[in-house]
Design an enzyme around this catalytic site. Structure first.
Site, PDB file in Angstrom:
ATOM      1  N   GLY A 188      -0.819   1.485   4.157  1.00  0.00           N
ATOM      2  CA  GLY A 188       0.497   0.882   3.998  1.00  0.00           C
ATOM      3  C   GLY A 188       0.376  -0.573   3.606  1.00  0.00           C
ATOM      4  O   GLY A 188      -0.712  -1.149   3.597  1.00  0.00           O
ATOM      5  N   GLU A 228       2.648  -2.784   9.993  1.00  0.00           N
ATOM      6  CA  GLU A 228       3.227  -3.317   8.758  1.00  0.00           C
ATOM      7  C   GLU A 228       4.576  -3.994   9.008  1.00  0.00           C
ATOM      8  O   GLU A 228       4.893  -5.004   8.377  1.00  0.00           O
ATOM      9  CB  GLU A 228       3.363  -2.215   7.711  1.00  0.00           C
ATOM     10  CG  GLU A 228       2.062  -1.536   7.317  1.00  0.00           C
ATOM     11  CD  GLU A 228       1.030  -2.498   6.748  1.00  0.00           C
ATOM     12  OE1 GLU A 228       1.395  -3.633   6.355  1.00  0.00           O
ATOM     13  OE2 GLU A 228      -0.150  -2.130   6.697  1.00  0.00           O
TER      14      GLU A 228
END
Length: 756
Positions: A188, A228
């Site tokens: 990610g 993230e």
């Protein structure tokens, strides 16, 4: 099934552990930040402003924002195969993990070592799937997009319909979370605050999202999204993406020399990569911002909490989310909600349910804009009911940060829409200055106002009949007039019989450029040298530079027409859409109108000298400005303009031509302003910074890496004119850096690359 999932499945069938060697956490956030900086040289400055804001809040214990912050989330599922089209239940499982981890309600919170338990924090941030979409309609908070792309990378293609992905919802109101098949081993990546609104959000591979369905060990507990989203909330990796001398800007996470790839059984203590002796703490591999497997992660710290929540305090980069209705309720249109909705023809009027609209607004209207710290991003339009632009302005690169402009616009009776635009997509308030706008009619009635928006904001309004009907004596070019109060179907023909006399260059304001290089100039195209017939030139590179010419103490009000004579040569223009424009402003540079549009392939070709004479009809004052503007493709196209002569058709005739031209290291320099250039770029060992100062002054030179960490700082007492400073780059790690020059309230920035 993607290649990486086939690989993982084979390892499982063979009974081989997938952690830590088979698959390790791969976060693309820092690579993406470097990509952003390559696209936008101002990206680093915005990140530094956010850091300054965070430090100010750390120094001030009082907080405006207290309690739990709720962030609306939209999940964009972009899929090529059935497996990639994950279920609603899998999406919800990820939201559940985010809420547990950020509120420290995670079941494994008890696994936090006692050494770190005292700093473990409930960040008081929670997430909800959006219930109201940007148009005010009900939504599940999940969009689904089928794509022909088999995978995506960290180049943001997944974030746009045009490249096989899904356009973002307004970043000021939602956390955009894209789920797709990411190429290679990338799990990610996120966009730090301060970036473009069109790409703001988080991207997660479908195989590492949530806790059910396609979630794949050892990243099957939803911690990839936790990690993230932490970046999206301005957290860095705990090792600061450097060695022991680099920090993550958080005091209660122990220094770490590199990422930890700790796997089950998550044995504590792990390594102490920056051991400073007795009492030093081991690496906090349990932190969500390390690279450990999901099962080993279990905490954010108090320092990380403070850093995240600073984004939502006064002036914070994500403060607009506090007023989002993304997780609110859908309100049916009414005739008293102050919004033009349903089938209303105006605000709370017209349509099938509301009373007929009665307009009482009077022309002219005044557009007032107070800029944020980036006026070069702001523009506006007023369009009529036929979607024709009747007035416009911007962008405003020549305006000082935080300044205010007022533009009066005369409009005839009818319906209009005012739209304000921000090229970067973050509005004009409040992360980078307290900008705002207001549109008022002649009675001081507010027709539109605001400041906190994304890419644009539009407001409809009307002007009553009997207002500003165009006439041949109102001093405005309106209706179908071809000049001010002349031409068209009703007014007398415009004067075309002028005898021009050259205007004295000494009466042009030097702050906007008496351009002179003091000698012979030339433009080199391939191996051929093209010398101008005079000794002056302006060099423009793409749309980054305009040559400004302004009248100073010479009033041009007596002139009926101006004539601009000039010649030019272009270099490396390569597209039929690339242009050279001559533009005029009659309000001191607040707005410009194109008077001549010259197009590559039609009006000129590369290396061809073109001689041009342009006649401009209008009303001129002592704030009249002319500028040349070149191209907009940012691929280093160049144009050399010289032999510029400005003359008027009557009154105040003079004999000396206005002659522009000064260049420095391939970049145009404005008299009265500082300039900065660097070479060679990229560099291996030594960088030379060349700068020009209009007057002797103290200078501060700063060199910073992509995290904002200053790696070199100098104080100089510089003389007026051209100066050089040499920077030793041999000790710098290869990568992207920024050099900042600060002098007399000006800050100039250049990006350079160290490559070996």
């Amino acid at each position: 099934m993607s290649v990486k999932n086939v690989y993982l499945s084979l390892l499982l069938l063979l009974g081989i552990s997938t952690s830590p060697f088979a698959q390790v956490r791969d976060c693309g956030t820092m690579d993406h930040l470097q990509y952003e900086e390559m696209l936008d040289p101002t990206r680093m400055l915005k990140l530094m402003e956010i850091e300054d804001h965070a430090r100010q809040l750390l120094d001030n214990p009082s907080r405006v924002v207290n309690g739990v912050i709720t962030i609306p989330v939209v999940v964009h599922v972009v899929y090529n195969t059935t497996a990639e089209n994950i279920s609603d239940a899998q999406v919800q499982s990820q939201i559940t993990v985010l809420n547990a981890d950020f509120r420290r309600l995670n079941a494994d919170a008890s696994s936090t070592p006692s050494m770190f338990a005292s700093v473990a924090a409930d960040a008081e941030v929670q997430f909800c799937l959006a219930s109201v979409d940007p148009s005010g309609n009900p939504t599940t908070g999940i969009t689904r997009t089928s794509t022909t792309r088999t995978s995506f990378s960290s180049n943001d293609y997944v974030k746009f319909n045009s490249t096989g992905g899904k356009d973002a919802w307004p970043a000021g109101s939602y956390l955009n979370l894209w789920v797709c098949d990411l190429s290679s081993t990338l799990l990610g990546y996120a966009q730090f605050p301060g970036g473009s609104a069109a790409t703001d959000g988080v991207v997660i591979d479908y195989a590492y999202f949530g806790t059910i369905g396609t979630a794949t060990p050892p990243f099957h507990l939803g911690r990839t999204a936790t990690h993230e989203v932490g970046h999206w909330l301005n957290l860095r990796h705990i090792w600061g993406d450097g060695g022991c001398s680099v920090d993550d800007f958080v005091s209660d996470t122990p220094l770490a020399g590199a990422a930890n790839y700790t796997a089950s059984p998550c044995t504590f203590p792990g390594p102490n990569s920056c051991n400073s002796g007795t009492g030093d703490q081991p690496d906090m591999f349990q932190n969500y911002m390390d690279y450990s497997d999901d099962a080993c992660m279990n905490l954010f710290t108090q320092g990380q909490k403070t850093r995240m929540r600073a984004l939502f305090d006064t002036g914070g980069a994500r403060v607009s989310l506090l007023s989002s209705n993304g997780c609110g309720t859908v309100s049916p249109p009414t005739c008293s909600d102050g919004i033009q909705n349903g089938d209303e023809a105006g605000v709370d009027c017209g349509g099938s349910s509301c009373p007929a609209c009665v307009c009482s607004n009077a022309s002219p209207v005044t557009v007032s804009i107070t800029f944020d710290n980036y006026p070069e991003e702001t523009s506006w339009t007023i369009k009529n009911s036929s979607n024709v632009t009747v007035a416009s302005g911007g962008t405003y690169g020549s305006q000082p940060d935080g300044s205010t402009i007022n533009i009066q616009v005369s409009l005839s009776a009818g319906n209009y829409t005012f739209t304000i635009n921000d090229a970067y997509g973050d509005g004009i308030c409040c992360a980078y200055g307290s900008g705002s706008y207001t549109v008022r009619d002649a009675n001081n009635t507010v027709l539109a106002s605001g400041g906190a928006f994304g890419t644009s904001a539009s407001t409809a309004f009307c002007i009553a009949g009997g207002g500003s009907t165009p006439t041949c004596s109102d001093g405005i070019q309106n209706g179908d007039e071809t000049g001010v109060d002349c031409g068209g179907s009703s007014c007398p023909p415009c004067n075309t019989g002028c005898t021009y006399s050259t205007i004295n260059s000494s009466n042009f304001e030097s702050g906007f450029g008496i351009w002179t290089d003091g000698g012979t100039d030339c433009a080199r195209v391939s191996s051929t040298t093209y010398a101008s017939s005079g000794s002056y030139s302006i060099r423009l590179r793409d749309n980054t530079t305009s040559s400004l010419m302004s009248t100073g103490n010479l009033s041009l009000s007596a002139y009926q027409e101006l004539k601009v004579d000039f010649s030019f040569i272009t270099v490396s223009f390569d597209n039929a859409n690339e242009d050279l424009w001559l533009q005029i402003s009659t309000n001191g540079g607040s707005t410009y109108t194109t008077v001549k549009d010259l197009n590559y392939g039609t009006d000129f070709t590369n290396g061809q000298r073109v001689n041009m004479s342009v006649v401009i009809t209008g009303t001129f004052t002592n704030t009249t400005r002319l500028r040349f503007r070149a191209d907009a493709s940012a691929d280093d196209d160049q144009v050399y303009i010289d032999d510029v002569v400005i003359s008027g058709c009557s009154g105040g005739a003079r004999t000396t031509p206005f002659t522009p031209g000064l260049t420095l290291e391939g970049e145009t320099v404005k008299t009265g302003s500082a300039s900065l250039a660097v070479f060679p770029n990229p560099t291996r060992d030594e960088l030379t910074a060349v700068f020009v100062l209009p007057e002797a002054s103290p200078v501060q030179l700063l060199v910073a890496d992509i995290t904002g960490r200053v790696v070199e700082q100098r104080q100089l007492n510089a003389e007026a004119g051209r100066q050089e400073a040499r920077i030793d780059a041999s000790t710098l790690v290869p990568g992207v850096y920024f050099i900042h020059l600060v002098t007399n309230g000006e800050q100039l920035t250049k990006k350079f690359v160290v490559a070996r």
